[in-house]
Design a protein around this motif. Structure first.
Motif, PDB file in Angstrom:
ATOM      1  N   TRP A   1       0.814  -1.200   0.000  1.00  8.37           N
ATOM      2  CA  TRP A   1       0.000   0.000   0.000  1.00  8.37           C
ATOM      3  C   TRP A   1       0.857   1.263   0.000  1.00  8.37           C
ATOM      4  O   TRP A   1       2.080   1.203   0.144  1.00  8.37           O
ATOM      5  CB  TRP A   1      -0.892   0.010   1.248  1.00  8.37           C
ATOM      6  CG  TRP A   1      -1.893  -1.093   1.322  1.00  8.37           C
ATOM      7  CD1 TRP A   1      -2.942  -1.314   0.492  1.00  8.37           C
ATOM      8  CD2 TRP A   1      -1.937  -2.163   2.289  1.00  8.37           C
ATOM      9  NE1 TRP A   1      -3.657  -2.427   0.890  1.00  8.37           N
ATOM     10  CE2 TRP A   1      -3.067  -2.961   1.992  1.00  8.37           C
ATOM     11  CE3 TRP A   1      -1.154  -2.513   3.394  1.00  8.37           C
ATOM     12  CZ2 TRP A   1      -3.400  -4.092   2.742  1.00  8.37           C
ATOM     13  CZ3 TRP A   1      -1.482  -3.638   4.140  1.00  8.37           C
ATOM     14  CH2 TRP A   1      -2.597  -4.412   3.798  1.00  8.37           C
TER      15      TRP A   1
ATOM     16  N   ASP B   1      -3.188   5.629   1.319  1.00 10.71           N
ATOM     17  CA  ASP B   1      -4.358   4.740   1.306  1.00 10.71           C
ATOM     18  C   ASP B   1      -5.123   4.775   2.625  1.00 10.71           C
ATOM     19  O   ASP B   1      -6.300   4.387   2.658  1.00 10.71           O
ATOM     20  CB  ASP B   1      -3.932   3.302   1.008  1.00 10.71           C
ATOM     21  CG  ASP B   1      -3.439   3.120  -0.416  1.00 10.71           C
ATOM     22  OD1 ASP B   1      -3.889   3.888  -1.287  1.00 10.71           O
ATOM     23  OD2 ASP B   1      -2.617   2.214  -0.647  1.00 10.71           O
ATOM     24  N   ARG B   2      -4.459   5.197   3.681  1.00  7.58           N
ATOM     25  CA  ARG B   2      -5.111   5.256   4.993  1.00  7.58           C
ATOM     26  C   ARG B   2      -4.877   6.632   5.613  1.00  7.58           C
ATOM     27  O   ARG B   2      -3.875   6.841   6.295  1.00  7.58           O
ATOM     28  CB  ARG B   2      -4.560   4.168   5.927  1.00  7.58           C
ATOM     29  CG  ARG B   2      -4.966   2.760   5.531  1.00  7.58           C
ATOM     30  CD  ARG B   2      -4.285   1.722   6.417  1.00  7.58           C
ATOM     31  NE  ARG B   2      -4.660   0.376   5.983  1.00  7.58           N
ATOM     32  CZ  ARG B   2      -4.117  -0.254   4.943  1.00  7.58           C
ATOM     33  NH1 ARG B   2      -3.153   0.340   4.233  1.00  7.58           N
ATOM     34  NH2 ARG B   2      -4.514  -1.473   4.609  1.00  7.58           N
TER      35      ARG B   2
ATOM     36  N   GLN C   1      -8.620   7.997   9.556  1.00  8.18           N
ATOM     37  CA  GLN C   1      -9.085   6.613   9.457  1.00  8.18           C
ATOM     38  C   GLN C   1      -8.293   5.702  10.398  1.00  8.18           C
ATOM     39  O   GLN C   1      -8.858   4.824  11.060  1.00  8.18           O
ATOM     40  CB  GLN C   1      -8.934   6.121   8.020  1.00  8.18           C
ATOM     41  CG  GLN C   1      -9.373   4.682   7.802  1.00  8.18           C
ATOM     42  CD  GLN C   1      -9.143   4.221   6.366  1.00  8.18           C
ATOM     43  OE1 GLN C   1      -9.043   5.035   5.450  1.00  8.18           O
ATOM     44  NE2 GLN C   1      -9.041   2.932   6.169  1.00  8.18           N
ATOM     45  N   VAL C   2      -6.993   5.931  10.479  1.00  4.70           N
ATOM     46  CA  VAL C   2      -6.145   5.133  11.375  1.00  4.70           C
ATOM     47  C   VAL C   2      -6.514   5.398  12.835  1.00  4.70           C
ATOM     48  O   VAL C   2      -6.596   4.476  13.653  1.00  4.70           O
ATOM     49  CB  VAL C   2      -4.658   5.447  11.113  1.00  4.70           C
ATOM     50  CG1 VAL C   2      -3.769   4.714  12.107  1.00  4.70           C
ATOM     51  CG2 VAL C   2      -4.275   5.072   9.684  1.00  4.70           C
TER      52      VAL C   2
ATOM     53  N   GLY D   1      -0.717   1.853  10.455  1.00  2.00           N
ATOM     54  CA  GLY D   1      -2.086   1.852   9.947  1.00  2.00           C
ATOM     55  C   GLY D   1      -2.648   0.478   9.611  1.00  2.00           C
ATOM     56  O   GLY D   1      -3.728   0.110  10.098  1.00  2.00           O
ATOM     57  N   PRO D   2      -1.958  -0.326   8.795  1.00  3.05           N
ATOM     58  CA  PRO D   2      -2.521  -1.639   8.453  1.00  3.05           C
ATOM     59  C   PRO D   2      -2.710  -2.560   9.657  1.00  3.05           C
ATOM     60  O   PRO D   2      -3.604  -3.412   9.650  1.00  3.05           O
ATOM     61  CB  PRO D   2      -1.487  -2.212   7.480  1.00  3.05           C
ATOM     62  CG  PRO D   2      -0.820  -1.017   6.889  1.00  3.05           C
ATOM     63  CD  PRO D   2      -0.755  -0.023   8.008  1.00  3.05           C
TER      64      PRO D   2
ATOM     65  N   THR E   1      -6.084  -1.511  10.968  1.00  7.45           N
ATOM     66  CA  THR E   1      -7.252  -1.626  10.078  1.00  7.45           C
ATOM     67  C   THR E   1      -7.416  -3.005   9.455  1.00  7.45           C
ATOM     68  O   THR E   1      -8.488  -3.329   8.954  1.00  7.45           O
ATOM     69  CB  THR E   1      -7.157  -0.593   8.938  1.00  7.45           C
ATOM     70  OG1 THR E   1      -5.988  -0.855   8.152  1.00  7.45           O
ATOM     71  CG2 THR E   1      -7.104   0.824   9.487  1.00  7.45           C
TER      72      THR E   1
END
Length: 314
Positions: free
Chosen positions: A14, A18-19, A23-24, A143-144, A147
């Motif tokens: 990513w 993308d985040r 959102q995070v 982040g990932p 999420t």
């Protein structure tokens, strides 16, 4: 390239864009996960304070993503510890952590010990020699993990210029690590920066991994994580450009030898090669040999350490 890797590149690679940060942060609130940032540091007075200050400003004061920033000083002779503390980091000396086990020199040693002095459910490692540091390096790789429930380890990818030459940094990656991974662990061939020092992982994974004490820690961790949790649990995020101090050719040679040794141990645990590297330096009119030992020691998974288990019970 394996079809599995091509699919992984489309599903687990990513960009930081993308985040978005909001959102995070929403995912952090929803999951209740805590985040620790660790900077291993040895004589990084010139840069460590700026890195800590950016993380605190962007990801603690302005946006509550990071819960603690810990600098583990591995024996600096300059003002690294003072600069880090002045910028707001918690500073711990390597030798103060788990004194029952005498410390040995090496980056992996510091990362391993850091698990005992941090609390976050997610641990994010950042090298302390970065210049023009952006907090995207942290939010991008954390982040990932907030999420995507199936992701357990995320590495940063970036351009690494060498002076004014774009993309010429990461010489040990291109000459040693990438060929090793492509030949022996082709599932990991999609990682752009397999040796990069910026990565984040769930504590529940890190505490189950052995840690090579030296510069082999990044390759060893990637290979061991692949075997432990599988390729789909690994990911990477593009965070832009990484500027840092470059080492000379001989230092890179010693690093490459350590990385090869780390790979060799994982290929054939029972077959040992000579753990030394001889290099040559000109002295007067002749070349003189200099032989260096290659890091061979590894620390066991932290989950096996009594003090760590006792802390978790407490």
């Amino acid at each position: 390239m394996l079809e599995e890797v091509e699919r992984w590149l489309s599903e687990r690679s990513w960009s930081v864009t993308d985040r978005p940060l909001h959102q995070v942060l929403a995912a952090k609130r929803a999951t209740g996960r805590t985040v620790s940032v660790v900077l291993p540091a040895l004589n990084e007075e010139a840069t460590v304070g700026d890195i800590v200050a950016v993380i605190r400003r962007d990801l603690m004061l302005r946006a509550p993503l990071v819960d603690e920033v810990v600098v583990v000083d591995s024996g600096s002779t300059d003002r690294t510890a003072e600069a880090a503390a002045a910028a707001g980091a918690t500073v711990v000396h390597r030798d103060e952590i788990l004194p029952r086990i005498p410390a040995v020199p090496g980056k992996g040693e510091v990362l391993w010990r850091s698990l005992l002095v941090t609390r976050g459910d997610i641990v994010c490692f950042v090298d302390a020699d970065l210049r023009e540091f952006s907090s995207d390096f942290v939010s991008g790789i954390v982040g990932p993990l907030l999420t995507e429930p199936g992701v357990q380890l995320v590495k940063a990818m970036y351009d690494r210029p060498l002076g004014t030459a774009a993309g010429q940094g990461g010489r040990v990656t291109e000459l040693m690590a990438r060929p090793l991974l492509n030949m022996h662990w082709p599932q990991l061939a999609g990682f752009v920066q397999p040796l990069g020092g910026e990565y984040a992982a769930r504590r529940s994974l890190l505490e189950r991994l052995p840690f090579p004490v030296g510069y082999g820690v990044e390759l060893g961790m990637l290979v061991d994580a692949l075997h432990l949790v599988g390729l789909d649990a690994l990911a990477q995020v593009d965070v832009g450009v990484r500027l840092h101090r470059h080492q000379d050719g001989q230092a890179l040679g010693r690093m490459a030898a350590t990385i090869y040794r780390t790979a060799q141990l994982r290929l054939a645990r029972g077959h040992l090669v000579r753990p030394a590297l001889t290099q040559f330096e000109r002295a007067g009119g002749a070349f003189e040999p200099r032989t260096y030992s290659v890091d061979t020691e590894e620390r066991p998974p932290m989950a096996e350490i009594a003090e760590y288990r006792a802390r978790r019970v407490a």
